[in-house]
Design an enzyme around this catalytic site. Structure first.
Site, PDB file in Angstrom:
ATOM      1  CD  GLU A 315      -2.729  -1.271   2.502  1.00  9.63           C
ATOM      2  OE1 GLU A 315      -3.907  -1.625   2.358  1.00  9.63           O
ATOM      3  OE2 GLU A 315      -2.247  -0.929   3.601  1.00  9.63           O
ATOM      4  CB  CYS A 408      -8.816   0.910   7.979  1.00 14.42           C
ATOM      5  SG  CYS A 408      -8.237   0.490   6.312  1.00 14.42           S
TER       6      CYS A 408
END
Length: 671
Positions: A315, A408
């Site tokens: 990421e 998240c």
């Protein structure tokens, strides 16, 4: 008659202290009451936030809290050590929602009584799960993570603590309640007794978050230990403590970095904390690093949507100008973190450019993360989905999902939308500044004078913004009279994309005043009822990337105002999008479509499907002899309809693209 009045303090997520070296202060009162953002926040208040407890229940987050509190039996549920953080982010969103200035029962307010009941229930559950010395992490307490702080790289104990603290600050500022703040203070004290010079542990969490939270806890409580600990954590990054990887911001000290790197969200949360610290301590070196890294990020690693993160692997940010399309990661949480970082930089410096990136990110890279109906989400936000795309689902899906194993992003979106009114206006000794344009009422403290304005606008579909002075309220003896007679400056951000605008002041003919560093500043002795009307020209435009961004060389994107547009297969006749070429000889025209995607302005264009020649005898091979600059053979014209990127993926599945080939020779790199 003598009187003394106390102007309220800001109630939002970022509140620089009285001695902070910030150029600007957040509004002391703010309410978005209509227009684009009010509509999106209404969905957040009535759909997204209310469904949170049920989703947290089904995913096991609340069960885990009951488990360690001794109120449930069984095993830990969930796959990650940061399950608690989703609860805390939802609590923060709910707290900001409860603090809305619009009265309960007003359009968009949601059911505040029901929400308050859920918040009270979950806060009590969090308090029951906390250990006597203040420690709280269900993963470790349930026996999944071994000893406390045994795995700082992956354990996320301090990351979860950070989100707990931020939720507690939001709850205290919005409701006045101390129940969650007491939990957060006990945990912060336990952390402070454990980490720092001369303390048992030398280290930091592999996922920054506690640093920003500790600064805000210092601002809320006045306890200097929290600010000092935040500074110590920030400066321990980059010294190889967690193995020296860029992924967790441990390769080089932040003060020495030349560009953003590693996991995008982790880098941005760390930078947000550094900006907070620079504001509170006056650390010039830290401020310079924050400015340098923001500039490098925007110049070389930011997608046109404001999205950040080039790699699915880890990421993370890629190399400079590595800005892929179909493999762009652009995590929704990274968009949220970008807004947090840029807002702190706007407060610290007063520069308009930070508002430019916030606007681009909010309207595009961030808002695409939630569906128009408020109950489906995108974790990653690619700039292209190819024809025939096969999606395996999961967190990295290019299709909207009800919830995620790693959830998240949804509560992150909820908390930013719920507190969005706090990112609109600021005050300074010279007057009031509007960074974003949303219908509502905003009050700031300008050196002891409360200045209030109302804004009325249909932005971003239309470019007219009307700002009316509502009140000028000074402190002290004869404060109002003195304040009303004193000139002050109304500053309006002129967006970076805007090439033409006009403004009228108190009914005077339109003028084209000078813009300085992105701000249009109008100084006068204002009176209640005075109105400024700003007209931003919303031309449709084609945008090309820096030629060093190889993935989109020879392509253009379509923009109108702050909105980035995309083609979706659902709007195009004749098949998919991969073979389309935009015909630059035809104009782009805007068209209002109240019937489409809840009401959007579309852009009409003309494209072609080139008759590509395959090399003789090699139809099975996807390559052919180059055209030597002649270009592809043009096919028949195709009518194209582009929609705002934030509204994509709300209909049937299909292909999508932001960057459209032109069939013209690409500009060669320079420099």
């Amino acid at each position: 008659m003598s009187r003394t009045r106390r102007i309220p303090v800001p109630r939002g997520p970022v509140r620089p202290g009285a001695e902070a070296r910030s150029a600007l202060s957040p509004a002391v009162g703010a309410a978005i009451t209509g227009g684009f953002w009010h509509a999106r926040r209404t969905v957040n208040a009535t759909v997204s936030i209310p469904q949170g407890p049920g989703l947290l229940e089904s995913a096991g987050n609340l069960h885990d809290l009951r488990l360690v509190a001794g109120a449930a039996e069984g095993a830990f549920e969930g796959d990650y050590p940061f399950m608690d953080s989703d609860v805390y982010k939802w609590l923060e969103a709910a707290a900001w929602q409860l603090g809305q200035q619009s009265p309960a029962g007003a359009p968009g307010a949601g059911d505040s009584a029901a929400l308050q009941k859920e918040v009270d229930r979950i806060v009590a559950l969090v308090a029951a799960a906390q250990e006597s010395d203040g420690y709280l992490n269900t993963w470790v307490q349930a026996g999944k993570g071994g000893a406390r702080y045994a795995d700082l790289r992956w354990g996320h104990e301090l990351y979860c603590a950070g989100h707990l603290i931020q939720a507690a600050v939001a709850h205290h500022r919005s409701t006045g309640g101390t129940e969650l703040l007491d939990v957060a203070v006990r945990f912060a004290d336990q952390i402070d007794a454990t980490f720092g010079p001369g303390k048992p542990l030398d280290g930091f969490d592999g996922h920054p978050e506690v640093e920003t939270a500790l600064v805000e806890l210092y601002r809320e409580t006045g306890e200097r230990r929290y600010l000092d600990l935040a500074g110590w954590f920030v400066d321990r990054h980059g010294h190889g403590v967690l193995g020296g990887e860029a992924y967790c911001q441990d390769r080089v000290p932040l003060r020495e970095q030349e560009n953003v790197e590693g996991h995008a969200v982790r880098q941005l949360y760390l930078l947000a904390a550094a900006a907070d610290l620079a504001a509170e301590t006056g650390d010039a070196e830290l401020r310079a690093a924050c400015e340098r890294l923001w500039s490098a990020m925007v110049a070389t690693k930011t997608h046109i949507t404001g999205g950040l993160g080039a790699h699915h692997h880890h990421e993370e940010f890629g190399d400079p100008y590595e800005l892929p399309t179909e493999r762009a990661y652009c995590e929704t949480c990274a968009a949220v973190a970008s807004v947090h970082y840029s807002w702190r930089m706007a407060l610290l410096t007063g520069d308009a450019r930070y508002g430019d990136l916030i606007e681009r990110t909010l309207f595009n890279g961030f808002l695409a993360g939630v569906s128009l109906d408020g109950d489906r989400w995108l974790y990653v936000n690619p700039l292209q989905v190819r024809d025939g795309h096969t999606d395996t689902g999961g967190d990295q899906s290019a299709r909207r999902t009800r919830w995620f194993r790693c959830a998240c992003c949804p509560p992150n979106v909820m908390r930013l939308l719920a507190g969005l009114e706090h990112y609109i206006a600021t005050g300074s000794a010279t007057g009031l500044q509007l960074h974003q344009y949303a219908t509502g009422r905003y009050t700031v403290d300008a050196a002891g004078t409360a200045l209030s304005v109302s804004v009325n606008t249909a932005y971003p579909d239309h470019g007219t913004i009307a700002v009316t002075v509502e009140g000028i309220d000074g402190e002290g003896a004869d404060g109002d009279a003195a304040a009303a007679a004193r000139p002050w400056t109304l500053s309006l951000r002129i967006p970076q994309w805007c090439r033409d605008f006009s403004v009228t002041v108190a009914g005077q003919p339109p003028v084209h005043p000078a813009v300085e560093d992105g701000w249009l500043r109008v100084e006068r002795a204002w009176a209640p009822g005075d109105e400024v009307v700003l007209d931003l020209r919303l031309d449709v435009r084609r945008t090309a990337a820096d030629p060093r961004a190889d993935a989109v060389r020879g392509c253009v994107a379509i923009e109108r105002g702050p909105l980035v547009y995309c083609l979706e297969q659902a709007d195009q006749d004749g098949g998919g999008l991969d073979d389309l070429v935009l015909d630059l000889s035809h104009p782009l025209t805007a068209a209002e479509r109240p019937d489409l995607l809840g009401g959007v302005v579309t852009v009409r264009a003309t494209g072609r499907r080139p008759a590509v020649r395959a090399a003789t005898g090699s139809a099975w091979w996807p390559y052919r002899e180059a055209d030597n600059g002649a270009g592809a053979e043009a096919g028949e014209p195709v009518a194209l309809t582009a929609v705002p990127y934030h509204a994509w993926a709300n209909r049937r599945d299909g292909s999508m693209r932001v960057w459209i080939p032109t069939g013209q020779p690409a500009e060669r790199p320079t420099g």
